[in-house]
Design a protein around this motif. Sequence first.
Motif, mmCIF file in Angstrom:
data_model
loop_
_atom_site.group_PDB
_atom_site.id
_atom_site.type_symbol
_atom_site.label_atom_id
_atom_site.label_comp_id
_atom_site.label_asym_id
_atom_site.label_seq_id
_atom_site.Cartn_x
_atom_site.Cartn_y
_atom_site.Cartn_z
ATOM 1 N N PRO A 76 43.889 64.678 79.135
ATOM 2 C CA PRO A 76 45.106 64.343 78.397
ATOM 3 C C PRO A 76 45.294 62.827 78.398
ATOM 4 C CG PRO A 76 45.589 65.757 80.307
ATOM 5 C CD PRO A 76 44.168 65.323 80.418
ATOM 6 N N LEU A 116 44.380 55.223 81.881
ATOM 7 C CA LEU A 116 43.194 55.911 81.366
ATOM 8 C C LEU A 116 42.344 55.015 80.457
ATOM 9 C CD1 LEU A 116 41.506 58.442 81.208
ATOM 10 C CD2 LEU A 116 43.049 59.350 79.456
ATOM 11 N N ILE A 173 57.376 47.856 88.117
ATOM 12 C CA ILE A 173 56.105 48.432 87.689
ATOM 13 C C ILE A 173 55.551 47.593 86.544
ATOM 14 C CG2 ILE A 173 54.977 50.464 86.694
ATOM 15 C CD1 ILE A 173 57.251 52.130 87.879
ATOM 16 N N GLY A 188 55.470 60.594 83.471
ATOM 17 C CA GLY A 188 54.567 61.639 83.941
ATOM 18 C C GLY A 188 53.158 61.128 84.173
ATOM 19 N N HIS A 201 48.447 60.383 87.408
ATOM 20 C CA HIS A 201 47.370 59.482 87.790
ATOM 21 C C HIS A 201 47.220 59.412 89.317
ATOM 22 C CE1 HIS A 201 44.441 56.417 87.073
ATOM 23 N NE2 HIS A 201 45.106 55.507 87.754
#
Lengths: 1061, 299
Positions: B30, B37, B101, B113, B118
């Motif tokens: 996903p 990713l 962050i 999410g 992760h």
Amino acid sequence: MKVHLTLNGQATTLEVAVNETLLAALRRHGIFGVKHGCETGECGACTVLLDGRPVASCVTLAAQAAGHAVTTIEALGEYPEKGWKPTSELHPLQKAFAVSGAIQCGYCTPAMILAAKALLDENPHPTEAEVRDALSGTLCRCTGYVKPVQAVLDAAAELRGEKVIELKSPLAAPPGLFRPPQEEAGPPPVPSSFPPAGGAAGPYPLTATEARLEVRVAQETRPKTTYVGRPEVKVDAVKLALGRPAFAADVEMRGLLVGKILHSPHAHARIKRIDASKARALPGVHAVLTWEDVPRVAHSTAGQSDPIPGPLDFFSLDNKVRFVGDRVAAVAAETEEIARRALELIEVDYEILPAILDPREAQPPDRRTEVAAVFAPEDANSPADESQRLAADGHVRRRSAGLGSPAGANHELQGFPIIHDEPDYVPFGDCDPQRNLAAAIRIDLGDVDAAMLQADHVFVGEYSVPRVQQAPIEPYVCLTYWDEDDRLVIRTSTQVPFHVRRMLAPVLGLPVKRIRVIKPRIGGGFGNKQEVMLEDICAHLTIATGRPVLMEYSRQEQFMASTSRHSMHFRMRTGVMADGTIVANEMLVLSDTGAYGNHALTVTGNTGHKAMSLYDVPNIRFHADIVYTNRPPSGAFRGYGVPQGFFALETHMERIARELGFDPLEFRLKNAVKPGAEHPMSKVWSEGREAHGEIIHTCALEECARAGAEAIGWQRGQGDKGTRRQGDKEKAFPSPPLPLSPSPLRKGLGVALVMQGTAIPNLDMGAASIKLNDDGSFNLLVGATDLGTGSDTVLTQMAAEVLGCPPEDFITYSSDTDFTPFDKGAYASSTTYISGAAVVRAAQQVAEQMREVAARMLSAQGPAVEPYEITLEERRAWAPDGRSVTFAEIALHSLHHAQQHQIMGSGSWVSPDSPPPFAAQFAEVTVDTETGQVRVDKLVMALDCGVIINPATASGQVEGGMTQALGYALCEEMVFDQAGRLIPTDFQKYHIFRADEMPEMRVIFVETFEPTHPFGVKAVAEIPLDGVAPAVANAVYDATGVLIPSIPLLPEKVWRALREA
Amino acid sequence: MKPAPFKYYAPVTVDEALAHLAEHGYEAKPLAGGQSLIPLLNFRLARPSVIVDLNNISELFYIRPDDGGLLIGAMTRQRQVEHDPLVAERAPLVHEVMPQIAYPQIRTRGTFGGSLAHADPSAELVAVNIALNGRFRLRSQAAERWVPADEFFVGLFTTALEPEELLVEVALPPMPPRSGWAFQQITRRHHDFCIAGVAVVVTLNDRGQCEQARMVFLSAGDRPVIAHQAAEMLKGHAPSPELIQAAAEKAARDEIDPGSDIHASAEYRRHLAGVLARRVLTQAFERAKARETGKSGNW
Ligand SMILES: Cc1cc2nc3c(=O)[nH]c(=O)nc-3n(C[C@H](O)[C@H](O)[C@H](O)COP(=O)(O)OP(=O)(O)OC[C@H]3O[C@@H](n4cnc5c(N)ncnc54)[C@H](O)[C@@H]3O)c2cc1C
């Protein structure tokens, strides 16, 4: 696949690959304002707006833009004047960035402007903290963020209708830039509790933007000028604010191939067999080159004048690899994807050789030089682990070993790795490849050993500095092609276009005249691009394929396979009399050149030439070994060896001052070199060439020290380090507080005095030519290489001053080996001084010719006028009686009407002097003694770099330089693993400062008029790098009583040092 | 740099996405914000043959009140969580860490999410969700299940998610009365993943004694570490500096298992964990007391 999106307001369909990033797809479609700086979203140069919000397009898939609105810099603003068609003019942000000096190299400018636009669209009244947060995702290596933050605040004010930003010259000084010095505030309160780590403001408090700039004329000799001394808008600012395709990779070309390099996975190995047949058979691959395919020509990659002052030890491709990242093969293919697949198909058998990963172990134990013996690991049998050593590095170690101490134990020599054992190695000077010695320097002035015996005190200390990367946001990039005359064109991101041409000719087997090097805009260099690193291999691929080839380093390649700052180990030994007079000063250096000897001799020579000249000591010794290791090659990095030297020198001086109970500043000033003195090292060192002594004509070091001390509040002292200013030794070193004490925070102040040089005397040459056009405008062609520093602009200002017309009347162009005259390139802080004097000469010739024509024209109309009586001012040539002709009339007359000729001039300059700029750098820090965290609260730099041609670009150089140096002091370090692999290869592991973590910075120019230059200038570019690290380390010493003799001052290192103290 | 080729699906419903995952299993990944990713794809450290892009699934973007607590859709952007008033009110700990962050560009894309799925042991949200007793709703084509946050993270970058499952929702329960929270971390520089970090939520009983202390350490092992023993020491006692110090030391000495890397040694991390634990506990108890005495009006 097809992606339908709204691109810059237009419904657009892009054909993209599913696995293509948005960055790649946009650039492939000619949207060149989006820049590549990394592949991990860390640098932010690739920022675009997606539905109005900033995103990093390198970590967004092109396919994901489907159905969304993408905005790039191309959607913002237009050049204000485009003939008969009205334009939308510049966006207020673009104007503000241009006017405030926020644009240096301009590579990250589109990203910053877009990030700021997203902020202002949502929040028209941002605070400075909000601006800094909005810019925090875009790394800038040039500016130190002071001016970009100011620009965003200014643009916000204009968008709110509160002010109007004027782009046209003459400029008002940017608001806030030239504020007078404010009342000195009392000492800031020492916070009683730890600042919340986190919370909305983050652990680092935001500082007020204050680029205060004061010009104090130390000598009244400065002539009155009109254009020199003004904060003119950079001549390239508008195109960079618009994101025009100005950089090396911003071109489209039919048949363009992508070049890629296969890098060595081993630190030291011989290539036993290499088989590229599978790679060559891959469809879309046009060439695969290995060492078997290209001519073997020993050369150096260091971009320097002829003859190269170093060994020739580099080959385009070799059957031996000497560091992890060294070249093994190169591929040219139709797409990046095919090129990468081809790299994977190259089969290589390596014979792995033992590697040298620690410079202290570079020389065979039984044949160490005396210098190497000083630094040899105590236990020669256990190779020192660098990270362990760094972690364990605590106090200054005292060692009694003199120079003549016996060399290391008898050791089994067989199999000792020799990094350069190739028979065609061309040595230079005192190099000795058989003991991995790339260069050696032995300088003795007076009698150091005798003076040490006479001295009341002798201080010995060891210091070390790490390898760090220049990290320009634009990585190496190069485009090569055959032009219509079958001449090889090299469009490259270089600081040294003329050296590229001269040095590559033999490597490529082409005469110089068949090569043309074009230097477009450069996305930062800082010395990294004073290297001929990518051009040769790219050109080989063009020669092999006949096709244009583009090579671009990834960020990872940029870290592991380019150059970096030499790491160095120092041993200082200084003899001091009871009254504080230094009578002998000795610096021993072990310098790591890495796998190749480019810049080996000259960088480390510069370390001694500058650092050992600051204090006017009769007896000086500077001995250095520059050794090969199986690490990436070291090279040029802004400061060129000098920041290393000053870290050792100035922390050492701090220790001496404190241990003897002197005020650190007074002790330094007592011994510092004075105006009128002979530059101590000038008579013995000139980059390995014959040296001539030089007199220091201008030196406002003392004034700088006083001005800086006042600005940082030196006299007020600090609460935490007790009474050290009174020289009370007992109270000067408070022991670190207990962990449970109310506040673990300690504040401290530190200082370092520094000097640099201005160009290499009797060697560095720059040239310029100027011609007059029909409308009275001029073409100014310079070989000098503006890499973001603003040199095109200051050179234009100097020409404007001589010719009496504003800088916007010049079309300034740099640099192209076909069009512009020679210049040695952008290094050694030389451009304003050397190339500037060349421009002045060329302009004087043009002025003379214009006066002659004007005198003829005016004499024909009325009373006779002699050329020498004519003055050039405000675009006119004036007779003493007030009659005048315009420059345009002079141009038309001389080109079309009578005694026609092209008014033009050219000038060259080389100087026997290298007048040193001087500076005092101060730091204020807070140390959390419980965690070891060091926060720099304020940096002040007061500098004498002669006359300031452009206060905006000059202060930008200082702010940006201090920011790089701050990274050197606190957090930047290239660390390797046991196999010689570089660990930090991205901006996550290798941290450079961001907009929201900057200290307050203050720049003070103390002007002198340097008599060896027509406008009295000295250099400004490199000196900001020199003093920040020692000032910070000295401030930590002040705060905690512990001197940490190595940088960076990582929290763990500080914590350990405090614990062991 | 370009990822290796893959098949790309951009479904618009969760059901559709789950069908792709069911079909391709381990081959598929996903794609949420992509901020973790896509760098992996760029370096070809991940080479999935199928990408299931969740960015067009509008049913996964939301922040809703839920019985005093919150429900957050897995695809809710970090930036939205950062600026959401309901989050600021009901989950002030989340609100406090969001700006820490990464950078604005990253938070524009990165999702709530995605950061959890992760499972980076130094990610702020991982620790914060455990400290807050968050619960995660996982769906596959066949089933749906709820997993408590402290059972979700099973190893380095490894979660309880099966390849055909999606994290679809996070439930954050309301904080009990007389609760206080704190988060501190030490980074080499701003926004870096931390060298050491601690999130904590404490609750006092009506006698001012510690009823519950959930202290979660980041960068302290291959997954977030919950300090159970330290919590036991605090439970039933009025928090004093000495007790806080002892609990902090206990956690740092016995409960965490930090590693060494170029940024910090294990020894130093352990030391920092102790210092930070003391600081966050002190701050959290102060907040809990302030809330008890009604001094804090902002939530
Ligand atoms: C420059 C930079 C700095 C950063 N700094 C920080 C930082 O300081 N702190 C921090 O915590 N993070 C940081 N990050 C990471 C960032 O917060 C990521 O966004 C986050 O970790 C992952 O979220 P994502 O939505 O981007 O997920 P993705 O990258 O899309 O996905 C991450 C992983 O989770 C899986 N996944 C995602 N969503 C689901 C789902 N709903 N169900 C099942 N599996 C799923 C994916 O398959 C993938 O394996 C940084 C990232 C970058 C690029």
